[in-house]
Design an enzyme around this catalytic site. Sequence first.
Site: not given
Length: 244
Positions: A76-78
Site C-alpha cells: 500500500h502506498s509507499y
Amino acid sequence: MTTYVLIPGFWLGGWAWRPVTDALRAQGHDVYPLSLTGMGERAHLAGPEVDLEVHVTDVLNLLRYEDMTDVVLVGHSYAGAVVITAAADRMPERVAKLVFVDTGPLPDGVSQSEFDEPDEQAATAELVKEHGDGWRLPPPPWEQLAAGVDLDGDVVKTLVELSTPQPWATATTPVSLTGAWEKLPRVGVLCGFTEEQARGMAAAPMFRHMAGDQWRFEELPTWHWPMFTRPAELAEILDRAGTR
C-alpha cells in the site's frame, strides 16, 4: 489457497490489515501482515539508520525464513511504490504477483520523496527537522484527513493511537532495481483515479511502469486507506488477484 504478504504504507504496521487479513484467512488463504522495522509493534527499533534497504530486507527475510514461494506481494502506498518492487526484483523466483494498493511502482534510482512536488518536499523536510528530531516524519492529523470520510470513529481513534512516526530515510533512499521484477504480473487497486487515468500516467517518466500487458486494474473508489474504509471489498479484490 494463496499466500499473501501484506505491507502497509507510511506510519502503519501490520495491524492496519487486520480486517483484510481476517477476511482472506476465512477464505483459506495464508496471510502474513508485515510490520516493517520501526513500525507498529516494532516501533522500538526505529532510528535514523532505518532506510528503504532495511525495509526491503524485512520482506526478503520473511520470504526466506518462512520458505515462501508463489507469493502475492501486496504493497500500500509507499510499500507499493518502492518496497515490494525492490523485494521482488531480488527474489523474483519466490513471487507470483504484485498488487499495488492506490500506488504504482517508481523507477530505478527514484525515492519515495521525489513523488511530491518540490515545495511539498521542502515542507515535509522542515516538518521532519522541526518535529521529528531530524530523522522521522510524524503521523498526519488523522481526524482532519478523515473529515467527510465514511469512517467509524473507533477506526480514527485507532489510527491516532497506533500510527508511529516514519523513519525519513525510508523516503529519501532511492530504490535500486535491476528489472528482474518487471516480468511479474501486477494488479493495481485504484482508489483515487480510474484505469484510464492510471494508464495515461505512464507517459510521464516517473510513472512509466504503469504501462504494459502485465497490468490488470481494479477500481475501488474510496479513501487512500481502503483497508479501513472498504476492507471487505479490498479482500475480495486480493482474493481474485490470487486466483486469476
